[in-house]
Design an enzyme around this catalytic site. Sequence first.
Site: not given
Length: 187
Positions: A73, A64, A133, A172
């Site tokens: 991140k 992603h 995250y 996905d």
Amino acid sequence: MGQFRFIQTGIEGLVVIEPTVFGDNRGYFMETYHYEDFKAAGLPMTFVQDNQSKSRKGVLRGLHFQKKNPQGKLVRAVAGEVFDVAVDLRVGSKTYGQWYGVTLSAENKRQFYVPEGFAHGFYVMSDSAEFVYKCTRFYDPSDEGGILWNDPSIAVRWPLQEGVDVLLSEKDKKNPCLKDFTSPFSI
């Protein structure tokens, strides 16, 4: 100061971070982020949002990114174990299309910094995993992008477990391959 070991990965910007853990018979304490230490290591980012997910064995989330508002991140597993992957999507980078993976677990306490311009994903190897995250930009569902997790041109060596199905979201399963993708990122 100096509570972290910053490990370069060979792909510019991707860094594995090992915190100093202070433990005794009561348990342990560690810093997971310290702006000055990160800045001294060349990581002067500011975080604006924290996220946490829980997934079961075999879940693969990724790969992603956000297109117009890319997120850096800082990720870690706070329970269980995952194999975490970043893919360089920066046009003009000498490592464009290359990936790096690292095992993150509650036990090893490692963290992984994935900067803007990378696709990111992880595969759950333990019975379940909780994943945290810290993000440099806010999540925007209208800005999502993705690359197919098993694109043969990238050839991520996921540590898939025999007898365990890979569990993907519907979106996905439909992500494009790198060759069918026009990257919005550049160096």
